[in-house]
Design a protein around this motif. Structure first.
Motif, PDB file in Angstrom:
ATOM      1  N   MET A 118      -7.937  -6.332   2.256  1.00  0.00           N
ATOM      2  CA  MET A 118      -6.527  -6.104   1.890  1.00  0.00           C
ATOM      3  C   MET A 118      -6.029  -4.759   2.403  1.00  0.00           C
ATOM      4  O   MET A 118      -4.839  -4.584   2.613  1.00  0.00           O
ATOM      5  CB  MET A 118      -6.405  -6.187   0.352  1.00  0.00           C
ATOM      6  N   VAL A 152      -2.160  -3.566   4.463  1.00  0.00           N
ATOM      7  CA  VAL A 152      -1.356  -2.551   3.782  1.00  0.00           C
ATOM      8  C   VAL A 152      -1.122  -1.370   4.711  1.00  0.00           C
ATOM      9  O   VAL A 152      -0.008  -0.851   4.815  1.00  0.00           O
ATOM     10  CB  VAL A 152      -2.044  -2.101   2.474  1.00  0.00           C
ATOM     11  N   VAL A 209      14.997   0.264   3.001  1.00  0.00           N
ATOM     12  CA  VAL A 209      13.988  -0.788   2.835  1.00  0.00           C
ATOM     13  C   VAL A 209      12.640  -0.267   3.328  1.00  0.00           C
ATOM     14  O   VAL A 209      11.611  -0.400   2.646  1.00  0.00           O
ATOM     15  CB  VAL A 209      14.392  -2.058   3.616  1.00  0.00           C
ATOM     16  N   ALA A 233      11.645   2.856   3.667  1.00  0.00           N
ATOM     17  CA  ALA A 233      11.152   3.961   2.842  1.00  0.00           C
ATOM     18  C   ALA A 233      10.482   3.434   1.578  1.00  0.00           C
ATOM     19  O   ALA A 233       9.421   3.917   1.166  1.00  0.00           O
ATOM     20  CB  ALA A 233      12.309   4.898   2.474  1.00  0.00           C
ATOM     21  N   SER A 234      11.109   2.442   0.963  1.00  0.00           N
ATOM     22  CA  SER A 234      10.543   1.873  -0.253  1.00  0.00           C
ATOM     23  C   SER A 234       9.203   1.194   0.046  1.00  0.00           C
ATOM     24  O   SER A 234       8.237   1.342  -0.709  1.00  0.00           O
ATOM     25  CB  SER A 234      11.532   0.886  -0.860  1.00  0.00           C
ATOM     26  N   VAL A 235       9.161   0.462   1.151  1.00  0.00           N
ATOM     27  CA  VAL A 235       7.905  -0.198   1.547  1.00  0.00           C
ATOM     28  C   VAL A 235       6.838   0.854   1.862  1.00  0.00           C
ATOM     29  O   VAL A 235       5.662   0.697   1.504  1.00  0.00           O
ATOM     30  CB  VAL A 235       8.142  -1.105   2.772  1.00  0.00           C
ATOM     31  N   VAL A 293       6.503   3.883   0.635  1.00  0.00           N
ATOM     32  CA  VAL A 293       5.985   4.491  -0.596  1.00  0.00           C
ATOM     33  C   VAL A 293       5.014   3.536  -1.287  1.00  0.00           C
ATOM     34  O   VAL A 293       3.913   3.931  -1.699  1.00  0.00           O
ATOM     35  CB  VAL A 293       7.133   4.870  -1.548  1.00  0.00           C
ATOM     36  N   ALA A 294       5.395   2.276  -1.394  1.00  0.00           N
ATOM     37  CA  ALA A 294       4.527   1.302  -2.056  1.00  0.00           C
ATOM     38  C   ALA A 294       3.190   1.172  -1.325  1.00  0.00           C
ATOM     39  O   ALA A 294       2.117   1.200  -1.945  1.00  0.00           O
ATOM     40  CB  ALA A 294       5.222  -0.055  -2.134  1.00  0.00           C
ATOM     41  N   THR A 295       3.239   1.023  -0.023  1.00  0.00           N
ATOM     42  CA  THR A 295       1.997   0.865   0.743  1.00  0.00           C
ATOM     43  C   THR A 295       1.225   2.177   0.836  1.00  0.00           C
ATOM     44  O   THR A 295      -0.013   2.161   0.955  1.00  0.00           O
ATOM     45  CB  THR A 295       2.294   0.341   2.158  1.00  0.00           C
ATOM     46  N   VAL A 327       0.931   4.326  -1.618  1.00  0.00           N
ATOM     47  CA  VAL A 327       0.143   4.354  -2.856  1.00  0.00           C
ATOM     48  C   VAL A 327      -1.002   3.354  -2.748  1.00  0.00           C
ATOM     49  O   VAL A 327      -2.115   3.609  -3.225  1.00  0.00           O
ATOM     50  CB  VAL A 327       1.031   4.046  -4.070  1.00  0.00           C
ATOM     51  N   GLY A 328      -0.739   2.210  -2.091  1.00  0.00           N
ATOM     52  CA  GLY A 328      -1.795   1.228  -1.874  1.00  0.00           C
ATOM     53  C   GLY A 328      -2.936   1.805  -1.038  1.00  0.00           C
ATOM     54  O   GLY A 328      -4.114   1.593  -1.339  1.00  0.00           O
ATOM     55  N   LEU A 388      -3.706   4.933  -0.812  1.00  0.00           N
ATOM     56  CA  LEU A 388      -4.376   5.916  -1.659  1.00  0.00           C
ATOM     57  C   LEU A 388      -5.327   5.230  -2.632  1.00  0.00           C
ATOM     58  O   LEU A 388      -6.445   5.690  -2.871  1.00  0.00           O
ATOM     59  CB  LEU A 388      -3.315   6.723  -2.421  1.00  0.00           C
ATOM     60  N   LEU A 432       3.088  14.474   0.893  1.00  0.00           N
ATOM     61  CA  LEU A 432       3.804  13.800  -0.199  1.00  0.00           C
ATOM     62  C   LEU A 432       5.028  14.611  -0.628  1.00  0.00           C
ATOM     63  O   LEU A 432       6.086  14.052  -0.929  1.00  0.00           O
ATOM     64  CB  LEU A 432       2.853  13.585  -1.371  1.00  0.00           C
TER      65      LEU A 432
END
Lengths: 214, 144
Positions: free
Chosen positions: B1, B5, B51, B53-55, B57-59, B61-62, B64, B86
């Motif tokens: 996975m 990501v 869109v 930027a949001s993706v 940030v989510a990925t 953290v993924g 990390l 960050l």
């Protein structure tokens, strides 16, 4: 979602210029729902992650979070932010940012932030319950579990989520308002002395309007 | 996975940086009299940026989380570089909100159609520079 004002009827919004007509609003503002939602969700995640990293505890916290759950939670947050941002923007008077009062806008942002927090928690709890039902069946739901879960999860948890959401909503609402107030000032400085009727718009075809600026 | 990501994270980053650079280039080439055309281009980028930027940030953290629990602390070289990256991301997000506000306001209330495009030029040049800085830090974090 419920009207955060609790009035349910169009009344003059204190602090705003003119009366508030829910059927008028400012349609142009709704195009900001997407950018604002993305900003709110991204900042809400990035800032705490930075704080946790600086404290040295981010590794321990993320170790127990699977990729699927994490991505699902983020999408849920993003979606809820979009819904509440759109509702917040719909509450603006017809003149948009320039015609609104900072205090009332930030106050409403705080309320919608609380709605986001409570919505996120309750949906996450429902997902947890459904997963438990699928895995453990009816036997996983004892009366004690039901009482504990409902009172602590939905009740106390909801109160905490609402409080956090209220604070975060107020902060982000203030940031949003400040950004657009400053931007409005910059643009206004460029348009000083130009009657609105003489201005063309980005959607106008060339030659459709009189672009005279004298 | 972790590979998908990371791929999506890099794709989101490329969208933000490439789009900012292209929009900046457009501000250098579009004449002041064509300001409304520039605002249209800029608004398209703004929607794509958020869109992405949001993706990102989510990925991010993924990515990390894929290292967790063995994430180097802020006292290490890696940890310091990551903290700066960050921090740069947070600055980018807040600064981008302001940039979006200027573009949206300029789109809604365009004013003098021949007004200089300098504000847009400055905003997109700054965005591009900040994104380049974040990417450089990401390279240091990923490859040492």
């Amino acid at each position: 979602m419920a009207d955060p004002d609790g009035t349910g009827s169009p009344t003059a919004e204190s602090g705003d210029s003119g009366s508030w007509d829910p059927d008028a609003g400012d349609p142009g503002l709704e195009s900001l729902a997407g950018p604002l939602a993305a900003f709110h969700a991204a900042v809400f995640v990035a800032v705490p992650v930075l704080a946790l990293h600086l404290s040295g505890s981010v590794g321990d916290l993320l170790a127990g979070l699977s990729t699927t759950v994490g991505m699902g939670a983020y999408l849920l947050l993003w979606g809820l932010c979009w819904l509440t941002a759109r509702q917040w923007l719909r509450g603006f008077p017809a003149g948009g940012w320039a015609a609104s009062h900072a205090g009332s806008r930030i106050g409403r942002a705080a309320v919608w932030g609380a709605a986001t927090g409570v919505g996120f928690l309750w949906i996450a709890l429902v997902v947890f319950l459904v997963e438990r039902a699928v895995v453990a069946g009816v036997s996983g739901f004892t009366p004690a579990f039901a009482v504990l879960f409902l009172s602590i999860g939905f009740g106390l948890g909801g109160a905490v989520a609402a409080t956090v959401g209220l604070l975060v909503g107020a902060i982000l609402g203030a940031v949003d308002y400040a950004a657009f107030a400053i931007a409005g000032g910059i643009v206004a400085g460029e348009t000083a002395g130009v009657p609105r009727g003489d201005r063309t718009t980005a959607t106008d075809a060339p030659g459709d309007t009189d672009g005279s600026t004298e | 996975m972790s590979y998908p990501v990371r791929f999506v994270h890099v794709l989101a980053m490329a969208t933000m940086l490439g789009g900012a650079a292209l929009t900046w280039a457009a501000t250098e080439r579009i004449a002041d009299e064509e300001r409304s055309a520039l605002v249209s281009v800029a608004w398209t980028y703004e929607r794509a940026f958020w869109v992405a930027a949001s993706v990102a940030v989510a990925t991010g953290v993924g990515n990390l989380g894929a290292m967790a629990p063995a994430v180097p602390g802020p006292g290490t070289g890696w940890g310091l570089a990551f903290a700066v990256k960050l921090g740069g991301v947070v600055v980018l997000l807040v600064g981008s909100l302001f940039r979006t506000a200027v573009v949206w306001t300029g789109r809604r209330d365009p004013g003098d159609p021949a007004a200089p495009v300098t504000p847009f030029r400055t905003l997109y040049a700054g965005t591009t520079a900040l994104l380049v800085g974040v990417v450089l830090l990401a390279e240091v974090i990923a490859h040492g």
